[in-house]
Design an enzyme around this catalytic site. Structure first.
Site, PDB file in Angstrom:
ATOM      1  N   LYS A  51      13.593  -1.576  34.294  1.00  0.00           N
ATOM      2  CA  LYS A  51      13.138  -1.944  35.636  1.00  0.00           C
ATOM      3  C   LYS A  51      12.058  -3.021  35.571  1.00  0.00           C
ATOM      4  CE  LYS A  51      12.637  -1.556  40.128  1.00  0.00           C
ATOM      5  NZ  LYS A  51      13.673  -2.061  41.054  1.00  0.00           N
ATOM      6  N   GLU A  52      11.185  -2.913  34.569  1.00  0.00           N
ATOM      7  CA  GLU A  52      10.069  -3.850  34.470  1.00  0.00           C
ATOM      8  C   GLU A  52      10.471  -5.195  33.872  1.00  0.00           C
ATOM      9  OE1 GLU A  52       6.988  -3.821  35.493  1.00  0.00           O
ATOM     10  OE2 GLU A  52       7.028  -1.832  36.388  1.00  0.00           O
ATOM     11  N   SER A  53      11.255  -5.182  32.798  1.00  0.00           N
ATOM     12  CA  SER A  53      11.485  -6.432  32.061  1.00  0.00           C
ATOM     13  C   SER A  53      12.929  -6.685  31.675  1.00  0.00           C
ATOM     14  CB  SER A  53      10.641  -6.423  30.777  1.00  0.00           C
ATOM     15  OG  SER A  53      11.124  -5.418  29.878  1.00  0.00           O
TER      16      SER A  53
ATOM     17  N   TYR B  85      10.890   1.856  44.195  1.00  0.00           N
ATOM     18  CA  TYR B  85      10.721   1.648  42.749  1.00  0.00           C
ATOM     19  C   TYR B  85      10.970   2.961  41.994  1.00  0.00           C
ATOM     20  CZ  TYR B  85       8.011   0.601  38.437  1.00  0.00           C
ATOM     21  OH  TYR B  85       7.582   0.435  37.135  1.00  0.00           O
TER      22      TYR B  85
END
Length: 465
Positions: free
Chosen positions: A318-320, A448
């Site tokens: 999700k982040e990168s 999120y």
């Protein structure tokens, strides 16, 4: 002698497993068929998500390099977006079980490329056709090749439980002496194709589209013998959900007219090279059991955190998207996208080093876990608070936690706290004296958390621990 022995085994199989040419026979008297759960579009929109049953195959739904992919998946995601709801997937290979889930209200759509039949219409309504497909026999070129339907006599064909293939095979019977052994198993179509290649079984039957995709990168497969001619395929919905059915049909008509269906079909069925790499990659839920090139360090980091490594992998994706050099518009870097001040605080000297940046993020997660531990003692609930805090800051989540108590709800349940976090765009709530961190787009943090948990559920189902 050998022929007699083979005939004996065949008869034994038939006596043991039988050839039942009816659909859902064991469930025929179940009350859910007469009284399916009353759940239509308005209730689905109100709860905020739609649930669909898919199978894990190269044409339906799978994980590739951490990303969710598949023809049915992309169609469903587009449908959910058009309805303004989120998409929750249920991975099953057993079609009978899928119909049970549908009528019990635990699923809203069966998206398994279902051939329309009068028997199935007793247990659910069909959407407008999404396309047409024929059925073929899958066999090895080096095995005992079947070139005509007549040669199927006294052979045993393995098929998924509850598949339409059973009635198609039964319809091949030309007279009382023509018998075909049908072995129904709780395995998916692609798993059975693999078993044919591994010589564990001799024959299976699948949709021609899926067979051709597999045959393009497995020269040993023969898929030339058609068992049934082309017929419409569709999705299934509960018979008492007319508004959902109408909404799906309207969406299908619009997307077909726009060319969306044709574009997506080309992506998954006509580009055999890409299909080959995605299906056979070590980073695919079909060809391997890896999520990313960083699985090993993610496992190590997750162990120190006390998390399932697949949950941490979901956060990293999700982040990168597993890119250690990723940099956000705000300046966050690394696998877990930490800001410079956070990198320094949690001991990261080189943000481009995958292990350092990952452990920096894990140290931050450990800090958040300590912050919430006494307030949220149940670990599964606490993880949701930690994830939201990671995204928006624990000060904003703490504000929502306080508002939850003030308004008489349970502050230990994310469902209650997330409601007030979303209300932090409303002056009535973010100007409340107990709120210290002010305005926040709380709905983004709530989504999120949902995104990560939905992805984690897919990893958990499709990737081994």
């Amino acid at each position: 002698m050998r022929k007699s022995f083979t005939s004996f085994i065949f008869i034994l199989l038939l006596l043991t497993f039988g050839v039942q040419c009816t659909f859902l026979e064991k469930e025929r008297n179940a009350s859910i068929w007469e009284n399916p759960v009353d759940l239509d579009l308005d209730q689905i929109i109100k709860r905020g998500y739609i649930r669909a049953v898919v199978d894990n195959s190269s044409t339906s739904y799978y994980i590739y390099r951490g990303r969710r992919m598949g023809y049915e998946f992309e169609l469903l995601r587009n449908l959910a977006s058009s309805l303004g709801v989120r998409l929750h997937l249920i991975v099953k290979s057993d079609i009978e079980e899928a119909y049970v889930l549908l009528n019990k209200g635990k699923a809203d759509i069966i998206a398994m490329n279902l051939e329309m039949s009068s028997e199935r219409k007793k247990y659910g309504n069909f959407s407008s056709p999404l396309g047409e497909v024929s059925t073929v026999l899958v066999q090895r070129k080096s095995g005992q090749m079947i070139n005509t339907v007549d040669q199927l006599k006294d052979q045993v064909i393995h098929i998924p439980q509850g598949a339409i293939y059973k009635s198609q095979i039964c319809s091949l019977s030309q007279d009382s002496t023509f018998s075909v052994g049908i072995m129904e198993v709780r395995e998916g179509r692609e798993q059975l194709i693999s078993k044919v290649l591994e010589k564990k079984i001799d024959y299976t039957v699948v949709d021609k589209d899926l067979a051709l995709v597999n045959a393009t990168y497995n020269n040993e497969l023969d898929v030339s013998l058609e068992i049934s001619e082309q017929s419409p395929v569709a999705w299934a919905v509960r018979p008492n959900a007319p508004n959902l059915e109408n909404a799906i049909n309207s969406w299908i008509a619009k997307r077909k007219k726009s060319g969306y269906f044709a574009t997506l079909y080309s992506k998954y069925f006509l580009n055999s090279k890409n299909s080959y790499y995605r299906s056979n990659s070590a980073f695919s839920s079909l060809g391997g059991n890896k999520i990313s090139a960083y699985d090993d360090i993610i496992k190590t980091a997750a162990e120190s955190l006390g998390w399932d490594w697949r949950l941490l992998a979901s956060l990293v994706y999700k982040e990168s998207a597993f890119n250690p050099e990723a940099t956000s518009y705000a300046g966050a870097t690394g696998l877990l996208q930490l800001m410079p001040v956070t990198l320094e605080r949690f001991g990261v000297d080189d943000p481009n080093d995958p292990y350092q940046s990952l452990m920096g993020g894990v140290n931050f997660l450990r800090y958040l876990d300590k912050f919430w531990r006494e307030r949220i003692p149940e670990s599964n609930e606490r993880i949701k608070f930690i994830l939201a805090s990671y995204n928006i800051g624990h000060g904003h989540v703490e504000d929502a936690w306080k508002l939850t108590m003030k308004y008489g709800k349970n502050p230990q349940y994310w469902e209650h706290v997330s409601h007030f976090l979303k209300l932090k765009t409303d002056p009535e709530y973010y100007r409340d004296p107990i709120v210290r961190s002010g305005y926040a787009k709380g709905h983004i943090a709530v989504n999120y958390v949902d995104d990560i948990l939905i992805l984690y559920n897919s990893y958990r189902v499709l990737v081994e621990p």
